[in-house]
Design a protein around this motif. Sequence first.
Motif, PDB file in Angstrom:
ATOM      1  N   UNK A   1       0.867  -1.062   0.352  1.00  0.00           N
ATOM      2  CA  UNK A   1      -0.151  -0.316   0.643  1.00  0.00           C
ATOM      3  C   UNK A   1       1.195   0.853   0.237  1.00  0.00           C
ATOM      4  N   UNK A   2       0.455   2.964  -1.322  1.00  0.00           N
ATOM      5  CA  UNK A   2       0.780   4.015  -1.263  1.00  0.00           C
ATOM      6  C   UNK A   2       0.852   4.404   0.155  1.00  0.00           C
ATOM      7  N   UNK A   3       0.867   5.015   0.991  1.00  0.00           N
ATOM      8  CA  UNK A   3       0.821   6.000   1.529  1.00  0.00           C
ATOM      9  C   UNK A   3       1.709   7.113   1.240  1.00  0.00           C
ATOM     10  N   UNK A   4       0.786   9.073   0.917  1.00  0.00           N
ATOM     11  CA  UNK A   4       1.857   9.785   0.802  1.00  0.00           C
ATOM     12  C   UNK A   4       0.884  11.183   1.928  1.00  0.00           C
ATOM     13  N   UNK A   5       2.375  11.035   2.584  1.00  0.00           N
ATOM     14  CA  UNK A   5       2.630  11.849   3.772  1.00  0.00           C
ATOM     15  C   UNK A   5       2.860  12.570   3.292  1.00  0.00           C
ATOM     16  N   UNK A   6       2.163  14.151   3.772  1.00  0.00           N
ATOM     17  CA  UNK A   6       2.710  14.959   4.528  1.00  0.00           C
ATOM     18  C   UNK A   6       4.155  15.479   5.568  1.00  0.00           C
ATOM     19  N   UNK A   7       5.024  15.500   5.229  1.00  0.00           N
ATOM     20  CA  UNK A   7       5.893  15.217   6.109  1.00  0.00           C
ATOM     21  C   UNK A   7       6.728  16.530   6.689  1.00  0.00           C
ATOM     22  N   UNK A   8       6.126  17.912   6.232  1.00  0.00           N
ATOM     23  CA  UNK A   8       6.810  18.967   6.333  1.00  0.00           C
ATOM     24  C   UNK A   8       6.264  19.549   7.012  1.00  0.00           C
ATOM     25  N   UNK A   9       4.925  19.670   6.844  1.00  0.00           N
ATOM     26  CA  UNK A   9       3.605  20.580   8.020  1.00  0.00           C
ATOM     27  C   UNK A   9       2.864  19.551   8.704  1.00  0.00           C
ATOM     28  N   UNK A  10       3.021  18.799   8.933  1.00  0.00           N
ATOM     29  CA  UNK A  10       2.505  16.895   9.498  1.00  0.00           C
ATOM     30  C   UNK A  10       3.444  16.609  11.041  1.00  0.00           C
ATOM     31  N   UNK A  11       3.078  17.001  11.531  1.00  0.00           N
ATOM     32  CA  UNK A  11       2.930  15.649  12.606  1.00  0.00           C
ATOM     33  C   UNK A  11       3.413  14.231  12.197  1.00  0.00           C
ATOM     34  N   UNK A  12       1.825  14.201  11.962  1.00  0.00           N
ATOM     35  CA  UNK A  12       2.286  12.662  11.994  1.00  0.00           C
ATOM     36  C   UNK A  12       2.426  12.150  10.772  1.00  0.00           C
ATOM     37  N   UNK A  13       2.654  13.211   9.223  1.00  0.00           N
ATOM     38  CA  UNK A  13       3.486  12.990   8.434  1.00  0.00           C
ATOM     39  C   UNK A  13       5.224  12.580   8.287  1.00  0.00           C
ATOM     40  N   UNK A  14       5.086  13.600   9.475  1.00  0.00           N
ATOM     41  CA  UNK A  14       6.874  13.487   9.742  1.00  0.00           C
ATOM     42  C   UNK A  14       7.774  12.740  11.037  1.00  0.00           C
ATOM     43  N   UNK A  15       7.016  12.205  11.554  1.00  0.00           N
ATOM     44  CA  UNK A  15       7.019  11.027  12.762  1.00  0.00           C
ATOM     45  C   UNK A  15       6.633   9.688  11.909  1.00  0.00           C
ATOM     46  N   UNK A  16       5.545   9.259  10.880  1.00  0.00           N
ATOM     47  CA  UNK A  16       5.358   8.220   9.632  1.00  0.00           C
ATOM     48  C   UNK A  16       6.775   8.063   8.687  1.00  0.00           C
ATOM     49  N   UNK A  17       7.806   9.142   8.451  1.00  0.00           N
ATOM     50  CA  UNK A  17       8.665   9.477   7.410  1.00  0.00           C
ATOM     51  C   UNK A  17       9.352   9.418   7.973  1.00  0.00           C
TER      52      UNK A  17
END
Length: 99
Positions: A61-77
């Motif tokens: 599964x491909x997840x697209x995460x906002x790793x710059x503006x989201x703390x969730x995306x940053x943690x996942x990345x």
Amino acid sequence: MKNKVKGSGKGLFIADDNLNKLIEEVRSSLQILLKSGYEEPALGEIQKYSTRYEKILLDNIVYKVNYRMSSFGHSAYLINCILNDLIVSASDKLSVKLY
């Protein structure tokens, strides 16, 4: 795992035999994080701010995460980067040093 890791003043060394266990723990943590809080971003948002997004491939599964503006995306990345480094170390039969 904690009792099987040898510590030194400058980091922790994880031997090859415990590395696979650590990989599974990190992968499981990433799965739990993504399943609990992932929301698919709008296509327009991805197109407008494409540099803010990174793809994470987990369980086909491909997840697209906002790793710059989201703390969730940053943690996942960050967890995904750690997981990828551990997988490379395991494939090269290396011990890992964590700081």
